[in-house]
Design a protein around this motif. Structure first.
Motif, PDB file in Angstrom:
ATOM      1  N   PRO A  33       0.838  -1.195   0.000  1.00  9.21           N
ATOM      2  CA  PRO A  33       0.000   0.000   0.000  1.00  9.21           C
ATOM      3  C   PRO A  33       0.879   1.253   0.000  1.00  9.21           C
ATOM      4  CG  PRO A  33      -0.039  -1.062   2.153  1.00  9.21           C
ATOM      5  CD  PRO A  33       0.707  -1.968   1.224  1.00  9.21           C
ATOM      6  N   GLU A  34       0.420   2.265  -0.681  1.00  4.41           N
ATOM      7  CA  GLU A  34       1.206   3.490  -0.751  1.00  4.41           C
ATOM      8  C   GLU A  34       1.141   4.235   0.573  1.00  4.41           C
ATOM      9  OE1 GLU A  34       0.482   5.961  -4.082  1.00  4.41           O
ATOM     10  OE2 GLU A  34       0.270   4.290  -5.455  1.00  4.41           O
ATOM     11  N   ALA A  35       2.209   4.921   0.889  1.00  2.99           N
ATOM     12  CA  ALA A  35       2.279   5.682   2.131  1.00  2.99           C
ATOM     13  C   ALA A  35       1.364   6.895   2.031  1.00  2.99           C
ATOM     14  CB  ALA A  35       3.716   6.133   2.385  1.00  2.99           C
ATOM     15  N   PRO A  36       0.755   7.277   3.141  1.00  4.66           N
ATOM     16  CA  PRO A  36      -0.096   8.465   3.094  1.00  4.66           C
ATOM     17  C   PRO A  36       0.725   9.705   2.780  1.00  4.66           C
ATOM     18  CG  PRO A  36       0.187   7.701   5.357  1.00  4.66           C
ATOM     19  CD  PRO A  36       0.802   6.669   4.461  1.00  4.66           C
ATOM     20  N   GLU A  37       0.116  10.629   2.079  1.00  8.79           N
ATOM     21  CA  GLU A  37       0.847  11.825   1.652  1.00  8.79           C
ATOM     22  C   GLU A  37       1.098  12.783   2.802  1.00  8.79           C
ATOM     23  OE1 GLU A  37      -0.870  13.670  -1.742  1.00  8.79           O
ATOM     24  OE2 GLU A  37      -0.987  11.810  -2.873  1.00  8.79           O
ATOM     25  N   GLU A  38       0.199  12.782   3.797  1.00  6.44           N
ATOM     26  CA  GLU A  38       0.346  13.738   4.894  1.00  6.44           C
ATOM     27  C   GLU A  38       1.557  13.405   5.754  1.00  6.44           C
ATOM     28  OE1 GLU A  38      -3.311  13.747   6.986  1.00  6.44           O
ATOM     29  OE2 GLU A  38      -4.468  14.367   5.251  1.00  6.44           O
ATOM     30  N   GLY A  39       1.679  12.180   6.194  1.00  6.36           N
ATOM     31  CA  GLY A  39       2.828  11.740   6.969  1.00  6.36           C
ATOM     32  C   GLY A  39       2.909  12.403   8.326  1.00  6.36           C
ATOM     33  N   ILE A  40       4.019  12.192   9.030  1.00  4.46           N
ATOM     34  CA  ILE A  40       4.233  12.791  10.347  1.00  4.46           C
ATOM     35  C   ILE A  40       5.509  13.607  10.350  1.00  4.46           C
ATOM     36  CG2 ILE A  40       2.941  11.003  11.578  1.00  4.46           C
ATOM     37  CD1 ILE A  40       5.692   9.821  12.350  1.00  4.46           C
ATOM     38  N   GLY A  41       5.887  14.122   9.209  1.00  6.29           N
ATOM     39  CA  GLY A  41       7.139  14.863   9.118  1.00  6.29           C
ATOM     40  C   GLY A  41       7.205  16.059  10.034  1.00  6.29           C
ATOM     41  N   TRP A  42       6.089  16.783  10.128  1.00  8.19           N
ATOM     42  CA  TRP A  42       6.110  17.979  10.970  1.00  8.19           C
ATOM     43  C   TRP A  42       6.200  17.607  12.441  1.00  8.19           C
ATOM     44  CZ3 TRP A  42       2.317  18.825  14.585  1.00  8.19           C
ATOM     45  CH2 TRP A  42       1.167  18.062  14.472  1.00  8.19           C
ATOM     46  N   MET A  43       5.600  16.477  12.825  1.00  7.34           N
ATOM     47  CA  MET A  43       5.701  16.043  14.223  1.00  7.34           C
ATOM     48  C   MET A  43       7.141  15.674  14.567  1.00  7.34           C
ATOM     49  SD  MET A  43       2.463  13.611  14.879  1.00  7.34           S
ATOM     50  CE  MET A  43       0.795  14.112  14.577  1.00  7.34           C
ATOM     51  N   ALA A  44       7.788  14.978  13.658  1.00  8.37           N
ATOM     52  CA  ALA A  44       9.182  14.587  13.897  1.00  8.37           C
ATOM     53  C   ALA A  44      10.063  15.822  14.008  1.00  8.37           C
ATOM     54  CB  ALA A  44       9.670  13.678  12.775  1.00  8.37           C
ATOM     55  N   LEU A  45       9.805  16.822  13.170  1.00  9.54           N
ATOM     56  CA  LEU A  45      10.593  18.058  13.221  1.00  9.54           C
ATOM     57  C   LEU A  45      10.382  18.789  14.539  1.00  9.54           C
ATOM     58  CD1 LEU A  45      12.444  20.041  11.748  1.00  9.54           C
ATOM     59  CD2 LEU A  45      10.398  21.113  10.798  1.00  9.54           C
ATOM     60  N   VAL A  46       9.121  18.870  14.995  1.00 11.81           N
ATOM     61  CA  VAL A  46       8.830  19.542  16.270  1.00 11.81           C
ATOM     62  C   VAL A  46       9.493  18.805  17.427  1.00 11.81           C
ATOM     63  CG1 VAL A  46       6.962  20.066  17.894  1.00 11.81           C
ATOM     64  CG2 VAL A  46       6.716  20.647  15.480  1.00 11.81           C
ATOM     65  N   LEU A  47       9.402  17.463  17.444  1.00 13.72           N
ATOM     66  CA  LEU A  47      10.040  16.695  18.513  1.00 13.72           C
ATOM     67  C   LEU A  47      11.556  16.840  18.490  1.00 13.72           C
ATOM     68  CD1 LEU A  47       7.925  13.423  18.459  1.00 13.72           C
ATOM     69  CD2 LEU A  47       7.978  15.155  20.243  1.00 13.72           C
ATOM     70  N   PHE A  48      12.135  16.901  17.292  1.00 10.70           N
ATOM     71  CA  PHE A  48      13.583  17.077  17.175  1.00 10.70           C
ATOM     72  C   PHE A  48      14.014  18.428  17.730  1.00 10.70           C
ATOM     73  CE2 PHE A  48      17.349  18.307  14.677  1.00 10.70           C
ATOM     74  CZ  PHE A  48      18.183  17.253  15.005  1.00 10.70           C
ATOM     75  N   ILE A  49      13.272  19.471  17.384  1.00 12.82           N
ATOM     76  CA  ILE A  49      13.619  20.819  17.860  1.00 12.82           C
ATOM     77  C   ILE A  49      13.425  20.922  19.369  1.00 12.82           C
ATOM     78  CG2 ILE A  49      12.900  23.246  17.768  1.00 12.82           C
ATOM     79  CD1 ILE A  49      12.369  22.821  14.771  1.00 12.82           C
ATOM     80  N   CYS A  50      12.308  20.402  19.886  1.00 11.97           N
ATOM     81  CA  CYS A  50      12.067  20.459  21.332  1.00 11.97           C
ATOM     82  C   CYS A  50      13.109  19.645  22.098  1.00 11.97           C
ATOM     83  CB  CYS A  50      10.666  19.944  21.649  1.00 11.97           C
ATOM     84  SG  CYS A  50       9.364  21.068  21.096  1.00 11.97           S
ATOM     85  N   GLY A  51      13.462  18.484  21.564  1.00 13.66           N
ATOM     86  CA  GLY A  51      14.497  17.683  22.221  1.00 13.66           C
ATOM     87  C   GLY A  51      15.837  18.399  22.239  1.00 13.66           C
ATOM     88  N   GLY A  52      16.164  19.077  21.140  1.00 15.43           N
ATOM     89  CA  GLY A  52      17.406  19.855  21.103  1.00 15.43           C
ATOM     90  C   GLY A  52      17.408  20.988  22.106  1.00 15.43           C
ATOM     91  N   LEU A  53      16.255  21.649  22.243  1.00 16.77           N
ATOM     92  CA  LEU A  53      16.164  22.740  23.222  1.00 16.77           C
ATOM     93  C   LEU A  53      16.294  22.226  24.649  1.00 16.77           C
ATOM     94  CD1 LEU A  53      13.312  24.890  21.646  1.00 16.77           C
ATOM     95  CD2 LEU A  53      15.746  25.448  21.754  1.00 16.77           C
ATOM     96  N   VAL A  54      15.694  21.082  24.935  1.00 16.79           N
ATOM     97  CA  VAL A  54      15.787  20.509  26.289  1.00 16.79           C
ATOM     98  C   VAL A  54      17.218  20.111  26.597  1.00 16.79           C
ATOM     99  CG1 VAL A  54      15.111  18.516  27.688  1.00 16.79           C
ATOM    100  CG2 VAL A  54      13.389  19.781  26.409  1.00 16.79           C
ATOM    101  N   ILE A  55      17.874  19.469  25.658  1.00 18.00           N
ATOM    102  CA  ILE A  55      19.268  19.059  25.882  1.00 18.00           C
ATOM    103  C   ILE A  55      20.163  20.286  26.057  1.00 18.00           C
ATOM    104  CG2 ILE A  55      21.255  17.971  24.766  1.00 18.00           C
ATOM    105  CD1 ILE A  55      19.280  15.924  23.602  1.00 18.00           C
ATOM    106  N   THR A  56      19.938  21.312  25.251  1.00 18.29           N
ATOM    107  CA  THR A  56      20.729  22.547  25.377  1.00 18.29           C
ATOM    108  C   THR A  56      20.505  23.178  26.743  1.00 18.29           C
ATOM    109  OG1 THR A  56      20.553  22.892  22.997  1.00 18.29           O
ATOM    110  CG2 THR A  56      21.187  24.787  24.345  1.00 18.29           C
TER     111      THR A  56
END
Length: 72
Positions: A33-56
């Motif tokens: 089955p084809e992957a959905p077009e919406e995806g979770i890319g923005w969620m991964a980006l938000v979690l990456f940025i928040c995790g970076g801020l917490v570690i900093t």
């Protein structure tokens, strides 16, 4: 120089083509089955940025704690 003579096993001189079973059953590959077009890319980006801020923030807090301990 022929590669078969260079790398061939002296006890068995058959090639891979000779060992293919011509009566083997061919299995159909199901379509994935084809992957959905919406995806979770923005969620991964938000979690990456928040995790970076917490570690900093933790690193800065540790540095302040160490510097205060050295100065005081």
């Amino acid at each position: 120089m022929d590669l078969d003579t260079l790398f061939a096993d002296s006890s068995n001189n058959s090639s891979d083509v000779d060992t293919i079973d011509s009566d083997a059953e061919v299995l159909e590959v199901e379509e994935l089955p084809e992957a959905p077009e919406e995806g979770i890319g923005w969620m991964a980006l938000v979690l990456f940025i928040c995790g970076g801020l917490v570690i900093t923030a933790l690193v800065v807090a540790f540095m302040v704690w160490v510097i205060e301990g050295l100065v005081l």
